[in-house]
Design an enzyme around this catalytic site. Sequence first.
Site, PDB file in Angstrom:
ATOM      1  N   GLU A   1      48.681  44.546  29.893  1.00  0.00           N
ATOM      2  CA  GLU A   1      48.966  43.122  30.004  1.00  0.00           C
ATOM      3  C   GLU A   1      48.384  42.495  28.740  1.00  0.00           C
ATOM      4  O   GLU A   1      47.172  42.306  28.622  1.00  0.00           O
ATOM      5  CB  GLU A   1      48.346  42.534  31.263  1.00  0.00           C
ATOM      6  CG  GLU A   1      48.698  41.073  31.418  1.00  0.00           C
ATOM      7  CD  GLU A   1      48.674  40.622  32.871  1.00  0.00           C
ATOM      8  OE1 GLU A   1      48.357  39.449  33.085  1.00  0.00           O
ATOM      9  OE2 GLU A   1      48.959  41.448  33.751  1.00  0.00           O
TER      10      GLU A   1
ATOM     11  N   HIS B   1      39.349  40.141  33.345  1.00  0.00           N
ATOM     12  CA  HIS B   1      40.298  39.351  34.122  1.00  0.00           C
ATOM     13  C   HIS B   1      40.283  37.932  33.574  1.00  0.00           C
ATOM     14  O   HIS B   1      39.337  37.184  33.808  1.00  0.00           O
ATOM     15  CB  HIS B   1      39.919  39.389  35.609  1.00  0.00           C
ATOM     16  CG  HIS B   1      41.037  39.036  36.522  1.00  0.00           C
ATOM     17  ND1 HIS B   1      40.898  38.202  37.601  1.00  0.00           N
ATOM     18  CD2 HIS B   1      42.353  39.401  36.515  1.00  0.00           C
ATOM     19  CE1 HIS B   1      42.052  38.077  38.223  1.00  0.00           C
ATOM     20  NE2 HIS B   1      42.949  38.792  37.581  1.00  0.00           N
TER      21      HIS B   1
ATOM     22  N   ASP C   1      44.074  44.687  30.996  1.00  0.00           N
ATOM     23  CA  ASP C   1      44.315  43.285  30.647  1.00  0.00           C
ATOM     24  C   ASP C   1      43.617  43.008  29.322  1.00  0.00           C
ATOM     25  O   ASP C   1      42.391  42.921  29.265  1.00  0.00           O
ATOM     26  CB  ASP C   1      43.772  42.356  31.734  1.00  0.00           C
ATOM     27  CG  ASP C   1      44.637  42.363  32.978  1.00  0.00           C
ATOM     28  OD1 ASP C   1      45.673  43.049  32.958  1.00  0.00           O
ATOM     29  OD2 ASP C   1      44.286  41.702  33.973  1.00  0.00           O
TER      30      ASP C   1
ATOM     31  N   HIS D   1      45.663  48.389  40.229  1.00  0.00           N
ATOM     32  CA  HIS D   1      45.762  47.024  39.713  1.00  0.00           C
ATOM     33  C   HIS D   1      44.363  46.518  39.371  1.00  0.00           C
ATOM     34  O   HIS D   1      43.410  46.748  40.109  1.00  0.00           O
ATOM     35  CB  HIS D   1      46.412  46.119  40.760  1.00  0.00           C
ATOM     36  CG  HIS D   1      46.605  44.705  40.310  1.00  0.00           C
ATOM     37  ND1 HIS D   1      47.334  44.384  39.186  1.00  0.00           N
ATOM     38  CD2 HIS D   1      46.171  43.532  40.817  1.00  0.00           C
ATOM     39  CE1 HIS D   1      47.347  43.073  39.027  1.00  0.00           C
ATOM     40  NE2 HIS D   1      46.636  42.526  40.008  1.00  0.00           N
ATOM     41  N   ASN D   2      44.215  45.860  38.213  1.00  0.00           N
ATOM     42  CA  ASN D   2      42.901  45.400  37.750  1.00  0.00           C
ATOM     43  C   ASN D   2      41.897  46.552  37.774  1.00  0.00           C
ATOM     44  O   ASN D   2      40.786  46.443  38.312  1.00  0.00           O
ATOM     45  CB  ASN D   2      42.394  44.241  38.607  1.00  0.00           C
ATOM     46  CG  ASN D   2      43.186  42.968  38.400  1.00  0.00           C
ATOM     47  OD1 ASN D   2      43.970  42.859  37.449  1.00  0.00           O
ATOM     48  ND2 ASN D   2      43.005  42.001  39.277  1.00  0.00           N
TER      49      ASN D   2
ATOM     50  N   GLU E   1      45.697  49.810  34.751  1.00  0.00           N
ATOM     51  CA  GLU E   1      46.007  48.537  34.114  1.00  0.00           C
ATOM     52  C   GLU E   1      44.938  48.146  33.103  1.00  0.00           C
ATOM     53  O   GLU E   1      43.737  48.340  33.338  1.00  0.00           O
ATOM     54  CB  GLU E   1      46.151  47.436  35.165  1.00  0.00           C
ATOM     55  CG  GLU E   1      46.600  46.119  34.564  1.00  0.00           C
ATOM     56  CD  GLU E   1      46.846  45.049  35.611  1.00  0.00           C
ATOM     57  OE1 GLU E   1      47.712  44.179  35.371  1.00  0.00           O
ATOM     58  OE2 GLU E   1      46.178  45.061  36.658  1.00  0.00           O
TER      59      GLU E   1
END
Length: 559
Positions: free
Chosen positions: A391, A357, A344, A312-313, A342
């Site tokens: 994302e 982020h 983003d 995650h991230n 991931e």
Amino acid sequence: ATRRQTRTNLARIGFIEDEDVKAMLRGSYLQKIKSSSWMKSRFYKLQEDVRTVWYDSQKILKSARNQIFSIDDIQEVRPGHQSEGMQRYAMEIPTDRCFTIIFKGRRKNLDLVASDAKEALHWIDGLNKLKKRDSTMNKQERLEQWFQIHLQKADMNKDNKMTLSEVKRFMQMMNIHVDDMYAKELFTKSDKSKDGSLSGKEIEEFYKLVTEREEVTTIFNTYSNKDHLMSMEKLSEFLRKEQRENATQEYAAKLIKSYEVNVEARDDLFMTKDGFLFFLMSPEADIFHPEHNQVYQDMTKPLNQYYISSSHNTYLTKDQVEGPSSVEAYISALNRGCRCVELDCWDGKNGEPVIYHGYTLTSKILFKDVIQTINDYAFKVSEFPLILSLENHCDVEQQNVMAQHLKTILGNKLLTRTVDGKVPTHFPSPEQLKGKILLKGKRLNRLEDDQSGSMDEVSDEDEAAEMEGDEEEREKEKGKKVGCFYVSPPPAFTLTHSLTHSSLPRSLPSSFLHSFPCSLLLPLLCSLLHSLTIPSLPRLFTHYLSLSLPRSFIPPLLI
């Protein structure tokens, strides 16, 4: 004595005539690069143990711990401009003089420039040779290496002797928590010369005292005779009773011949305590099945029937509020076998999407640089499929750019159609997807509808708004509230018509690849535990999880 010890160590590992290792033992002045304005010369030297590298630190508060690293600390050595630092600050320096040491864990990369190409090659090839040799060490050798590395770090004045204060520091480094009286007791037992320091054989004696295992001693004494020797018959008995192995005396004799260090005891088929310790540290005594070092499970079942190592991230190297984003974070995750990373994605300058982020002070990196890194490292550790969890916060124009980068950089690795060309009714297996990269995200339509040519407008998702926005607005825009969790509406993700999901089963909603915060998952599980009045809910939820690929994560506000 030091030179003789060095030759002994070189002979032991088979590098006594190796020119690269010899050059590293002489040492080199290498330019360390941190930024465009910070490029300073430092002296680096391979230590006499041929396992550690010492360097001259100019820090005011420097310590022995910060001036040394072991070969085992190194993840890889990259020649040329193959790190973010080199590409950002050293592109004008000739490639053949540059190299980067990538460390395991969170330690920062070491970007170095040699005085010439020959010197750089000595360090690149030498470190790689020692690293390869290091990977073949058995557990006993690794234990000794670990011990020696911490000894050197504790030896502040580098005189190859250990004072009582250095012994205390050494034990702290090894996480051996003892009081001063016990440390002094061990020191006194080992100091045979009574000169207030340990050296040579005395350090070996100290090593034995520190690594003494009371439970091993108890077992050995149970099966050994009055001369502290374990016979072939007693060893086989130990294997049957304690290890639950179907061991014969012939097998016990084979173990004694393989691991006993005392020649006389080995010839008489006896095992000393040292030999017993060597055996316990060997692959034959390992509780972990050696065949399980490789993938041994059946990998032909549908993808959703497996636990998937996920990140995650992934792009963050520190905290998720103001920490730096880096492609090195993706390299680290992929090198550790991670199969779901991931990204983003946000609109960037000059029409180039960026990854960071959102709504924080974290730094930004280019989407295309991340995809290039993924292309280079996706299958170095594992050949099984890699999932890119997108994302997507980009507008349609920059989604077009994302799609173009994905197709041109990943090429045939990117899965853009179903395995058999048909709309699937179940997930393909990891075996079928070997060497393939899958996109995971929300989409506007079902796979069956892709041929219609219709394209709804994409709405930007806002993770921060999901966490902190008005509850009524969330309920209106994100779905209906059921019990104590939210059900998402039809998904809203697309990378234009140039890319489509390829493994969407016909019987599932198009949100089969779904992510939700733990703050929503935990109340849901609590609800299930108290849902005896709704017997179908647990069954429906379990059925949903069995047909999809849910990914749970901790929201930033809970950290």
